[in-house]
Design an enzyme around this catalytic site. Structure first.
Site, PDB file in Angstrom:
ATOM      1  N   HIS A 157       0.832  -1.208   0.000  1.00  0.00           N
ATOM      2  CA  HIS A 157       0.000   0.000   0.000  1.00  0.00           C
ATOM      3  C   HIS A 157       0.866   1.258   0.000  1.00  0.00           C
ATOM      4  O   HIS A 157       0.483   2.267  -0.593  1.00  0.00           O
ATOM      5  CB  HIS A 157      -0.943   0.007   1.204  1.00  0.00           C
ATOM      6  CG  HIS A 157      -2.179  -0.813   0.993  1.00  0.00           C
ATOM      7  ND1 HIS A 157      -3.364  -0.272   0.567  1.00  0.00           N
ATOM      8  CD2 HIS A 157      -2.407  -2.146   1.151  1.00  0.00           C
ATOM      9  CE1 HIS A 157      -4.282  -1.229   0.487  1.00  0.00           C
ATOM     10  NE2 HIS A 157      -3.725  -2.377   0.836  1.00  0.00           N
ATOM     11  N   ASP A 158       2.015   1.212   0.657  1.00  0.00           N
ATOM     12  CA  ASP A 158       2.946   2.343   0.581  1.00  0.00           C
ATOM     13  C   ASP A 158       3.371   2.585  -0.860  1.00  0.00           C
ATOM     14  O   ASP A 158       3.362   3.721  -1.351  1.00  0.00           O
ATOM     15  CB  ASP A 158       4.187   2.074   1.435  1.00  0.00           C
ATOM     16  CG  ASP A 158       4.009   2.469   2.890  1.00  0.00           C
ATOM     17  OD1 ASP A 158       3.191   3.368   3.170  1.00  0.00           O
ATOM     18  OD2 ASP A 158       4.686   1.888   3.744  1.00  0.00           O
ATOM     19  N   ILE A 159       3.786   1.511  -1.540  1.00  0.00           N
ATOM     20  CA  ILE A 159       4.231   1.657  -2.925  1.00  0.00           C
ATOM     21  C   ILE A 159       3.067   2.043  -3.827  1.00  0.00           C
ATOM     22  O   ILE A 159       3.223   2.876  -4.740  1.00  0.00           O
ATOM     23  CB  ILE A 159       4.899   0.361  -3.416  1.00  0.00           C
ATOM     24  CG1 ILE A 159       6.140   0.048  -2.565  1.00  0.00           C
ATOM     25  CG2 ILE A 159       5.287   0.475  -4.885  1.00  0.00           C
ATOM     26  CD1 ILE A 159       7.219   1.111  -2.610  1.00  0.00           C
ATOM     27  N   GLY A 190       2.632   5.651  -3.452  1.00  0.00           N
ATOM     28  CA  GLY A 190       3.694   6.360  -4.158  1.00  0.00           C
ATOM     29  C   GLY A 190       3.459   6.395  -5.650  1.00  0.00           C
ATOM     30  O   GLY A 190       3.628   7.436  -6.299  1.00  0.00           O
TER      31      GLY A 190
END
Length: 395
Positions: free
Chosen positions: A167-169, A172
């Site tokens: 989810h971070d990527i 981003g």
């Protein structure tokens, strides 16, 4: 060499992974990224190992191609410096929770008064609106709320976190294409805008097939190991010395697999496996039959047979094996460049191969506050003013 974003200036107030990944890619494409780290300790990822000469390798991997300054924006003098940077910026990106930027005086309404063309991107766990917007959110919470964890792992097992901070990527990547769309709009109209995106929304938007199953048939996707929900055999299998992936995802490939790979042509006419739907419905039996054959030989033997038959396949690598695969290396996905303390370091390369404006690594991740003086000099701050700011612990 010319780069696609060489005229873009980005002010980056993000930390850890989602925002830094976005601004790293913008920097790889040529943008002048000024990373503003909090005073006194900087980005939280600086305390994440492994370390070399007290520098975090985790920080290095997500912050190349940026200039770094350390700035205390809780002080008025620090905010004034940030305002000076904003006046010349195209993009401002932050990852504070809603309301915090207003308290700090760096919210969108304040900054667009200084720069009406500013593209202001907010990345947070849950977004700027909604009943959860006040909550702090990390990748693992987003995996839980989006349903992703319930789909990951073995059937009937406990929910499993995805192996990467997906989810971070996803946030981003969502920030990258959203900023680029806003930048094109700005180029044609001169208008800036606010982009509000969250870790939860960004990852949820990737559940395309799962949403089709739910909206189309009311089916709730569950954990299914490496097997596909509606195609078989399309999954991992054990061999004599490891595991491989087999992708016999249509009738033609299934028949090739039976005839030319496992040499069990009788399976083609087996009523349990006549069609893809029947193979999926009877997957446990199918898995047992296939694996009883595959465990008789090593992985490489089967991979060569699968390639010869034209049936898609792959080894299931450990991460070190992946990084040393000759194909990965030939695509320049493992690169080297020099860091002022760590010396020659390895990193992941740029995945998109541009013929005219390729991604480049022009500078390593900055040391904490490395470019503060340089950036302030560009803003026409005198040496005396810079010295006073240092003494007052603003920079």
């Amino acid at each position: 060499m010319q780069q696609a974003l060489q005229h873009m200036r980005v002010i980056d107030l993000t930390q850890v992974l989602a925002g830094p990944y976005c601004t790293m890619v913008l920097g790889d494409l040529g943008a002048d990224v000024i990373k503003v780290e909090k005073y006194p300790n900087g980005d939280d990822s600086r305390i994440m190992g492994p370390y070399f000469e007290e520098e975090s390798y985790s920080f290095m991997m997500a912050n190349r191609n940026k200039r770094g300054i350390r700035l205390n924006i809780k002080e008025e003098a620090g905010r004034e410096i940030l305002y000076d940077l904003v006046r010349s910026a195209d993009v401002f990106i932050e990852n504070y929770r809603p309301g915090v930027t207003k308290k700090l005086g760096i919210d969108y309404e304040t900054l667009r008064e200084l720069n009406p063309g500013l593209i202001y991107c907010s990345i947070s766990g849950y977004g700027q609106t909604g009943p959860y917007s006040h909550k702090g959110g990390y990748d693992i919470m987003a995996q839980g709320l989006s349903g992703l964890m319930s789909m990951t792992g073995e059937k009937n097992g406990r929910p499993v976190k995805n192996g990467i901070a997906i989810h971070d990527i996803a946030a981003g990547v969502t920030a990258i294409y959203s900023i680029m769309a806003a930048y094109i709009h700005k180029m044609t109209t001169g208008e800036g805008q606010h982009i509000d995106l969250s870790l939860v929304d960004s990852g949820l938007a990737w559940t395309v097939w799962e949403s089709a199953a739910y909206f189309g048939a009311g089916e709730v996707s569950r954990a299914n190991g490496s097997a596909h929900r509606v195609t078989a055999p399309y999954q991992g299998f054990s061999t004599k010395n490891g595991n491989i992936l087999v992708g016999a995802g249509n009738q033609k490939l299934w028949e090739k697999f039976c005839k030319e790979v496992i040499e069990k042509e009788e399976l083609i006419d087996d009523p349990r496996f006549l069609t893809n739907s029947e193979r999926t419905a009877n997957l446990p039996e199918l898995e047992t039959i296939i694996e009883s054959v595959l465990v008789q030989q090593d992985s490489q033997y089967w991979l060569e047979k699968l390639d010869a038959a034209g049936v898609p396949s792959s080894p299931i690598y450990q991460y070190d094996e992946a990084l040393n695969d000759p194909h990965i290396r030939s695509r320049d996905m493992v690169i080297e460049y020099e860091h002022p303390l760590a010396g020659m370091i390895q990193s992941l390369g740029f995945p998109a191969k541009f013929s005219q404006t390729p991604g480049q690594i022009k500078r390593p991740a900055p040391l904490l506050g490395q470019h503060t003086r340089e950036v302030l000099q560009e803003l026409q701050y005198s040496e005396e003013t810079i010295r006073q700011l240092e003494e007052n612990k603003v920079i």
